[in-house]
Design an enzyme around this catalytic site. Structure first.
Site: not given
Length: 170
Positions: A47-48
């Site tokens: 996600c980062g």
């Protein structure tokens, strides 16, 4: 994987918190293209990488008069810390309580894990889904599909005599 809402479907409207004291309502963005990126969790590595990539591509999205919204079941304070840590310049919406309610409307909720799918939606100026994609949860879907969908919307708008420049007020 979920069978998320498909192209041609009217995007379900929603209002979600962006900060502890500020909400965003999807219908307020009518007249713009909207990118909705559902993702499982703020601090997960994939996600980062995904949100960092989208943050870098914001100027490209804005060229298409598109607003980017990130949505996960994380709370507003978690989003605030994550956005600050990643220096994000687009809103992260908290689909926190009732948990996953908006993700469920888009059929992008994983009830077994209690998180959103890694699902992408591109909405046209009328609020209709023009493109959607559900990525395997461990894989960053990148941005090519989003950019292709925005290109198609721009071509369609230009073919109908809508000038992109008319929307460039920035």
């Amino acid at each position: 994987m979920a069978s998320i809402l498909s192209a041609g479907t009217a995007a379900p409207n929603f209002t979600l918190p962006v900060t502890p004291d500020q909400n965003l309502t999807l219908s307020d963005l009518k007249g713009k293209n909207v990118i909705i990126a559902f993702y499982p969790a703020d601090w997960s590595p994939v996600c980062g990488d995904q949100v960092t990539l989208y943050n870098e591509l914001l100027p490209e999205f804005h060229k298409h008069d598109a607003e980017l919204l990130g949505i996960s079941v994380d709370g507003v304070w978690c989003h605030a810390a994550f956005a600050r840590n990643r220096n994000l310049h687009f809103p992260l919406l908290a689909d926190f309580e009732p948990k996953g309610e908006v993700a469920r409307k888009y059929r992008a909720y994983r009830a077994t894990e209690g998180v959103c799918e890694r699902a992408l939606f591109v909405l046209d100026r009328e609020g209709t889904i023009a493109w959607s994609y559900c990525s395997p949860i461990a894989i960053n879907p990148g941005a090519d599909g989003i950019l292709d969908a925005l290109d198609q919307l721009s071509k369609k708008a230009n073919a109908h005599g809508h000038s992109e420049d008319a929307h460039q007020q920035k």
